[in-house]
Design a protein around this motif. Structure first.
Motif, PDB file in Angstrom:
ATOM      1  N   CYS A  42      50.920  44.168  50.721  1.00  0.00           N
ATOM      2  CA  CYS A  42      50.527  45.470  50.222  1.00  0.00           C
ATOM      3  C   CYS A  42      51.102  45.664  48.732  1.00  0.00           C
ATOM      4  O   CYS A  42      52.377  45.665  48.447  1.00  0.00           O
ATOM      5  N   MET A  44      50.293  46.315  44.126  1.00  0.00           N
ATOM      6  CA  MET A  44      49.281  46.434  43.272  1.00  0.00           C
ATOM      7  C   MET A  44      49.832  45.697  41.694  1.00  0.00           C
ATOM      8  O   MET A  44      50.843  45.130  41.648  1.00  0.00           O
ATOM      9  N   ALA A  48      50.876  42.442  43.667  1.00  0.00           N
ATOM     10  CA  ALA A  48      49.873  41.836  44.635  1.00  0.00           C
ATOM     11  C   ALA A  48      49.294  40.700  44.192  1.00  0.00           C
ATOM     12  O   ALA A  48      48.924  39.913  45.148  1.00  0.00           O
ATOM     13  N   ARG A  70      45.142  46.354  48.331  1.00  0.00           N
ATOM     14  CA  ARG A  70      45.385  46.997  47.136  1.00  0.00           C
ATOM     15  C   ARG A  70      44.700  48.476  47.224  1.00  0.00           C
ATOM     16  O   ARG A  70      44.479  49.038  46.001  1.00  0.00           O
ATOM     17  N   TYR A  71      44.504  48.932  48.390  1.00  0.00           N
ATOM     18  CA  TYR A  71      44.192  50.241  48.412  1.00  0.00           C
ATOM     19  C   TYR A  71      45.092  51.134  49.342  1.00  0.00           C
ATOM     20  O   TYR A  71      45.669  50.657  50.172  1.00  0.00           O
ATOM     21  N   SER A  88      56.605  46.023  45.568  1.00  0.00           N
ATOM     22  CA  SER A  88      56.482  46.994  44.077  1.00  0.00           C
ATOM     23  C   SER A  88      57.726  46.648  43.488  1.00  0.00           C
ATOM     24  O   SER A  88      58.720  46.938  43.675  1.00  0.00           O
ATOM     25  N   GLU A  95      50.058  54.000  44.953  1.00  0.00           N
ATOM     26  CA  GLU A  95      49.173  53.266  45.896  1.00  0.00           C
ATOM     27  C   GLU A  95      50.254  52.502  46.870  1.00  0.00           C
ATOM     28  O   GLU A  95      49.725  52.617  48.021  1.00  0.00           O
ATOM     29  N   THR A  96      51.079  51.882  46.426  1.00  0.00           N
ATOM     30  CA  THR A  96      51.833  50.925  47.371  1.00  0.00           C
ATOM     31  C   THR A  96      52.670  51.984  48.175  1.00  0.00           C
ATOM     32  O   THR A  96      53.007  51.541  49.490  1.00  0.00           O
TER      33      THR A  96
END
Length: 348
Positions: A42, A44, A48, A70-71, A88, A95-96
């Motif tokens: 998980c 971004m 990611a 990525r959602y 992260s 988002e993460t």
């Protein structure tokens, strides 16, 4: 010239530490005991992409699914038998954080990679496994640490030896990085940056290495401040090649990343594509990647893209560190989230 405070030299310094960061993380001891049916990564942005790289490297080695998400909302198949790696750099990516909270809600085992922030705070409260990366790095340049830590965790969870394969490549990667720092006509980073400085590059690579094309695109966007696109083989041959031949565009330049090591099923396919483009007068730039195995070729391709983004930023005279649109957008997201939360409270 004093390089202190020079954004270009700061970017180059961070790019040059990639192999050292990778080696450092691979040598760190990780105590993790996980039994799972699948793995989700998980994150971004650069966090990611690090997951994408490791997932691609695991393609032939892992006997369980590994997927990068990525959602903000997780798919329904995530369960208690899923191992979630939450990455992260800042530890505050909206988002993460959302993915982390959903993963925690399923009761699945979670491990965290961050430099601090809210994610570290939640992980400590929950007792989840935490791996810290050093602060003060551009998040997109923390990939050395991220790739190393993610590969080691997947090895422990799945029984693969991706980290060992990367370790074996370290000496050759150091030599390659030295070559990419040379200011001569033999340096492929110099050659490619000069070829694409007035073009829109379109990166083409084997589907099994699609993460490398994504890394090139993100680095060219953030560091060089240009748009680029990508496509993968062999899918390109079943649709997009028609558009390239029937409606050529002078401003677009395909970059064909050609590794000397690739899956046997791809034998002859890239060469056939090259011949077809050439016969139909479509200009392209071929980028050879040599290595003793797929892992070495893979990581060399990543390093080359980073150095190209630096060289292109230098040619274009832009600040490669500054990312004002991202900073502005994140503030906008924060403001809209606060507005929505307030409206929800008023509705109640």
């Amino acid at each position: 010239m004093n390089d202190e405070g020079n954004p270009l030299m700061e970017l180059l310094r961070q790019i040059n530490r990639f192999v050292d960061d990778l080696e450092h993380s691979l040598n760190d001891r990780i105590n993790l005991d996980v039994n799972c049916d699948n793995i989700i990564l998980c994150g971004m942005g650069g966090s990611a992409i690090s997951g994408d790289v490791v997932a691609d490297l695991c393609m032939e080695a892992s006997d369980i699914p590994i997927e990068v998400l990525r959602y903000p909302s997780l798919p329904g198949w995530v369960s208690k038998r899923t191992f979630a790696i939450v990455a992260s750099y800042s530890g505050n990516t909206h988002e993460t954080l959302s993915m982390y909270r959903e993963a925690a809600g399923t009761g699945c085992p979670v491990a965290v990679i961050c430099s601090g922030g809210e994610i570290e705070k939640i992980a400590k409260e929950r007792g989840d496994y935490i791996l810290k990366v050093p602060p003060g790095i551009q998040p997109r340049q923390s990939v050395g640490f991220m790739i190393g830590y993610i590969s080691k965790m997947i090895d422990l969870a799945v029984g693969t030896d991706v980290s060992g394969m990367i370790k074996d490549a370290i000496p050759n990667l150091k030599d390659y990085n030295n070559a990419l720092n040379k200011d001569d006509g033999y340096n492929p980073a110099v050659q490619i940056s000069e070829a694409i400085h007035d073009k829109i590059p379109v990166i083409c690579i084997d589907e099994s290495a699609s993460s490398i094309a994504m890394r090139w695109r993100s680095q060219l966007s953030e560091n060089s401040k240009i748009s680029s696109f990508s496509w993968t083989m062999p899918e390109f041959n079943h649709n997009e090649i028609v558009g390239w031949i029937e409606t050529p565009r002078e401003e677009l330049l395909p970059l064909l990343l050609m590794s000397n090591v690739h899956p046997e099923c791809m034998n002859g396919i890239p060469e056939s594509t090259n011949v077809t483009l050439k016969k139909n007068g479509v200009p392209f730039y071929q980028v050879p990647l040599d290595g003793k195995n797929r892992t070495e070729c893979f990581l060399k391709a990543l390093m080359l893209g980073d150095h190209v983004s630096y060289r292109l930023a230098k040619i274009r005279g832009v600040n490669p560190i500054e990312v004002k649109p991202i900073v502005s957008l994140k503030k906008e997201v924060e403001n809209n989230i606060k507005i929505n939360e307030n409206e929800h409270v008023l509705d109640l």
